[in-house]
Design a protein around this motif. Structure first.
Motif, PDB file in Angstrom:
ATOM      1  N   TYR A 119      -1.924   6.641  -7.582  1.00  0.00           N
ATOM      2  CA  TYR A 119      -1.720   5.889  -8.813  1.00  0.00           C
ATOM      3  C   TYR A 119      -2.616   6.325  -9.974  1.00  0.00           C
ATOM      4  CZ  TYR A 119      -5.374   2.899  -6.587  1.00  0.00           C
ATOM      5  OH  TYR A 119      -6.496   2.408  -5.950  1.00  0.00           O
ATOM      6  N   TYR A 120      -3.565   7.213  -9.753  1.00  0.00           N
ATOM      7  CA  TYR A 120      -4.475   7.607 -10.836  1.00  0.00           C
ATOM      8  C   TYR A 120      -3.813   8.533 -11.854  1.00  0.00           C
ATOM      9  CZ  TYR A 120      -8.561   5.556  -8.565  1.00  0.00           C
ATOM     10  OH  TYR A 120      -9.465   4.687  -8.026  1.00  0.00           O
ATOM     11  N   GLY A 121      -4.239   8.419 -13.122  1.00  0.00           N
ATOM     12  CA  GLY A 121      -3.832   9.304 -14.195  1.00  0.00           C
ATOM     13  C   GLY A 121      -4.869   9.263 -15.304  1.00  0.00           C
ATOM     14  N   LEU A 122      -4.875  10.269 -16.168  1.00  0.00           N
ATOM     15  CA  LEU A 122      -5.890  10.397 -17.215  1.00  0.00           C
ATOM     16  C   LEU A 122      -7.295  10.410 -16.604  1.00  0.00           C
ATOM     17  CD1 LEU A 122      -4.313   8.239 -20.088  1.00  0.00           C
ATOM     18  CD2 LEU A 122      -4.431  10.726 -19.937  1.00  0.00           C
ATOM     19  N   THR A 123      -8.204   9.561 -17.103  1.00  0.00           N
ATOM     20  CA  THR A 123      -9.608   9.621 -16.690  1.00  0.00           C
ATOM     21  C   THR A 123      -9.802   9.327 -15.212  1.00  0.00           C
ATOM     22  OG1 THR A 123     -10.230   8.812 -18.887  1.00  0.00           O
ATOM     23  CG2 THR A 123     -11.917   8.725 -17.160  1.00  0.00           C
ATOM     24  N   VAL A 124     -10.539  10.192 -14.544  1.00  0.00           N
ATOM     25  CA  VAL A 124     -11.038   9.900 -13.201  1.00  0.00           C
ATOM     26  C   VAL A 124     -12.522  10.281 -13.167  1.00  0.00           C
ATOM     27  CG1 VAL A 124      -8.882  10.108 -11.908  1.00  0.00           C
ATOM     28  CG2 VAL A 124     -10.247  12.153 -12.351  1.00  0.00           C
TER      29      VAL A 124
ATOM     30  N   PHE B 294       0.820  -1.213   0.000  1.00  0.00           N
ATOM     31  CA  PHE B 294       0.000   0.000   0.000  1.00  0.00           C
ATOM     32  C   PHE B 294       0.854   1.263   0.000  1.00  0.00           C
ATOM     33  CE2 PHE B 294      -2.583  -3.316   2.125  1.00  0.00           C
ATOM     34  CZ  PHE B 294      -3.518  -3.458   1.120  1.00  0.00           C
ATOM     35  N   LYS B 295       2.033   1.205   0.625  1.00  0.00           N
ATOM     36  CA  LYS B 295       2.920   2.364   0.587  1.00  0.00           C
ATOM     37  C   LYS B 295       3.392   2.639  -0.837  1.00  0.00           C
ATOM     38  CE  LYS B 295       4.725   2.243   5.323  1.00  0.00           C
ATOM     39  NZ  LYS B 295       5.947   2.120   6.159  1.00  0.00           N
ATOM     40  N   ARG B 296       3.674   1.580  -1.585  1.00  0.00           N
ATOM     41  CA  ARG B 296       4.176   1.744  -2.941  1.00  0.00           C
ATOM     42  C   ARG B 296       3.074   2.117  -3.923  1.00  0.00           C
ATOM     43  NH1 ARG B 296       7.637  -3.508  -4.338  1.00  0.00           N
ATOM     44  NH2 ARG B 296       7.546  -2.530  -6.398  1.00  0.00           N
ATOM     45  N   SER B 297       1.838   1.712  -3.662  1.00  0.00           N
ATOM     46  CA  SER B 297       0.761   1.957  -4.625  1.00  0.00           C
ATOM     47  C   SER B 297      -0.038   3.207  -4.289  1.00  0.00           C
ATOM     48  CB  SER B 297      -0.175   0.749  -4.685  1.00  0.00           C
ATOM     49  OG  SER B 297      -0.757   0.486  -3.405  1.00  0.00           O
ATOM     50  N   ILE B 298      -0.530   3.306  -3.065  1.00  0.00           N
ATOM     51  CA  ILE B 298      -1.383   4.427  -2.680  1.00  0.00           C
ATOM     52  C   ILE B 298      -0.568   5.703  -2.528  1.00  0.00           C
ATOM     53  CG2 ILE B 298      -2.895   5.306  -0.861  1.00  0.00           C
ATOM     54  CD1 ILE B 298      -3.687   2.414  -0.275  1.00  0.00           C
ATOM     55  N   GLY B 299       0.657   5.574  -1.996  1.00  0.00           N
ATOM     56  CA  GLY B 299       1.511   6.740  -1.773  1.00  0.00           C
ATOM     57  C   GLY B 299       1.706   6.993  -0.295  1.00  0.00           C
ATOM     58  N   GLU B 300       2.958   7.182   0.116  1.00  0.00           N
ATOM     59  CA  GLU B 300       3.266   7.301   1.546  1.00  0.00           C
ATOM     60  C   GLU B 300       2.749   8.586   2.169  1.00  0.00           C
ATOM     61  OE1 GLU B 300       6.793   5.769   3.348  1.00  0.00           O
ATOM     62  OE2 GLU B 300       7.593   5.147   1.414  1.00  0.00           O
ATOM     63  N   VAL B 301       2.480   9.604   1.353  1.00  0.00           N
ATOM     64  CA  VAL B 301       2.035  10.881   1.928  1.00  0.00           C
ATOM     65  C   VAL B 301       0.534  11.090   1.752  1.00  0.00           C
ATOM     66  CG1 VAL B 301       4.261  12.007   1.717  1.00  0.00           C
ATOM     67  CG2 VAL B 301       2.652  12.114  -0.195  1.00  0.00           C
ATOM     68  N   THR B 302      -0.205  10.028   1.479  1.00  0.00           N
ATOM     69  CA  THR B 302      -1.661  10.117   1.432  1.00  0.00           C
ATOM     70  C   THR B 302      -2.223   9.961   2.843  1.00  0.00           C
ATOM     71  OG1 THR B 302      -1.852   7.747   1.052  1.00  0.00           O
ATOM     72  CG2 THR B 302      -1.769   9.159  -0.890  1.00  0.00           C
ATOM     73  N   ASP B 303      -3.428  10.451   3.046  1.00  0.00           N
ATOM     74  CA  ASP B 303      -4.080  10.307   4.352  1.00  0.00           C
ATOM     75  C   ASP B 303      -4.235   8.845   4.733  1.00  0.00           C
ATOM     76  OD1 ASP B 303      -4.254  12.998   4.585  1.00  0.00           O
ATOM     77  OD2 ASP B 303      -6.421  13.150   4.244  1.00  0.00           O
ATOM     78  N   ILE B 304      -4.524   7.990   3.741  1.00  0.00           N
ATOM     79  CA  ILE B 304      -4.747   6.575   4.043  1.00  0.00           C
ATOM     80  C   ILE B 304      -3.509   5.967   4.684  1.00  0.00           C
ATOM     81  CG2 ILE B 304      -5.171   4.301   3.027  1.00  0.00           C
ATOM     82  CD1 ILE B 304      -6.880   5.678   0.910  1.00  0.00           C
TER      83      ILE B 304
END
Length: 423
Positions: A263-268, A52-62
């Motif tokens: 991890y999001y890019g382009l369409t959201v 989750f650190k590698r995918s969601i991002g370490e500086v996200t609230d989650i």
């Protein structure tokens, strides 16, 4: 005095009077997924924290504040999954599923985040996740939206949800935008709330998603990400909106829609409602074309979304939650009757697999059993006493309509079911 045992705060039991609604809604969702060619995958609820650190991002609230993380007896850091996409990507890489070309998957189950519990936001909540791998174009983005629309129509909530869309562009485009966004908000740093100041140099795009009313005017004046898109990103987004327009799906382009995961890019996109207060996002997702490579796989385009089950169910008014009542409640008194009625019940169930038949267990008088039969909602009572057992017969008594009790042979009962019960 021992403390009364209760469920963990923010984690709720789903009780028998609620489960019919859950099950019926799940059936509708899954039917549409299967019709569109999606396959189910079942994933662990515990993963290695690093995923989750590698995918969601370490500086996200989650990752910073919300994950349930612990060390197991081997000293490994494990986490109860806060979302499903990372685990699904991990499974696809680990088992070589991405070698087959396009892959359409769905999963359903609990997720866990240590947030302040409130209506529509729980510490254990349930999501239905949908992920598609191997298709880079906007056509699959639109196909997921059309799937959502079919869900809302079948569930009767199409007038309660609205579609918001945006494009986050490529990583390089977001970097250029991020620099200008930081410069803009830095000019007004004294006006930022505590969360926004914390995010300013770590995850500034999340400032755009702030729900603080005092921040809205400042956010409205911020640079717009759509202005930073290159030609390829614009073509992709235009292809997406053209398909929505062609099918007649209404939407709003929300330049502040950024999503909370790195991890999001382009369409959201998000499906939102005004009927659930602050927790108005019912379903949300987008493209994550870099995540598979980021987690150790080959570059693979991907798109998906998550549907919040609790929030969807809160929009429904019970029309999909009616519990099917039994056809028969089998009343029996006496040792011979118990044996004969057990044989009768299993004979009927094998002959009519869809038959809803409750067999009374636990003894009791005819009077007490009839009370339970009536409470069950069954249309008919089947009655077997020792006398009926000896004669190889059964009494049939209507419980919901006028009619006389009558004595039937097993063959006559089968004929009655064939002629009067839809099974």
């Amino acid at each position: 005095m021992s403390q009364k045992l209760q469920a963990v705060r923010g984690m709720h039991d789903i009780l028998p009077d609620e489960t019919p609604l859950w099950r019926n809604v799940e059936t509708i969702l899954i039917q549409e997924l299967e019709r569109a060619g999606f396959d189910e995958i079942r994933l662990p609820i515990v993963e290695k924290t690093e995923l989750f650190k590698r995918s969601i991002g370490e500086v996200t609230d989650i990752v910073e504040k919300e994950m349930y993380t612990f060390q197991d007896k081997s000293g490994d850091s494990l986490t109860l999954r806060p979302e499903g996409t990372a685990g699904c990507v991990r499974a696809c890489i680990e088992h070589g599923l991405l070698r087959t070309g396009q892959l359409r998957l769905w999963y359903l189950g609990p997720m866990f985040r240590h947030e302040r519990p409130q209506k529509g936001r729980y510490r254990q909540f349930h999501q239905l996740g949908v992920e598609v791998f191997g298709t880079p174009g906007p056509d699959i983005d639109a196909e997921l939206i059309f799937l959502n629309v079919r869900w809302w129509q079948r569930l009767g909530v199409a007038d309660k949800v609205a579609l918001q869309i945006n494009s986050l562009g490529t990583l390089d485009e977001r970097r250029a935008y991020r620099d200008d966004l930081v410069a803009y908000f830095s000019t007004y740093e004294d006006a930022l709330d505590a969360d926004s100041r914390r995010r300013l140099h770590t995850n500034p795009l999340r400032i755009l998603d702030s729900k603080n009313p005092e921040m809205q005017e400042l956010i409205e004046g911020a640079p717009k990400l759509l202005d930073y898109l290159g030609e390829a990103s614009r073509v992709h987004f235009r292809g997406f909106t053209d398909l929505l327009d062609a099918v007649g799906v209404p939407y709003v382009v929300n330049s502040r829609l950024v999503r909370g995961l790195d991890y999001y890019g382009l369409t959201v996109f998000e499906w939102v409602t005004s009927e659930l207060g602050a927790q108005g996002t019912v379903c949300a997702g987008g493209r994550y074309d870099t995540l598979v490579e980021q987690l150790g796989g080959r570059p693979t385009p991907a798109v998906g979304f998550a549907l919040g089950m609790e929030r969807l169910l809160a929009l429904l008014e019970g029309s999909h939650g009616r519990k099917e009542t039994p056809h028969f409640y089998l009343v029996r008194v006496g040792a011979a009757a118990e044996r004969a009625s057990a044989v009768l019940a299993e004979t009927l169930r094998r002959r009519f697999p869809e038959l809803r038949l409750i067999v009374h267990c636990g003894g009791g008088s005819f009077k007490s059993q009839f009370k339970k039969a009536d409470k069950s909602g069954a249309r008919y009572a089947l009655i077997v006493g020792d006398e009926e057992a000896t004669a190889g017969k059964v009494a049939l008594k209507p419980l919901r309509e006028a009619g006389e009790q009558r004595i039937l042979t097993q063959a006559e009962l089968i004929e009655f079911i064939e002629n009067h019960i839809r099974v």
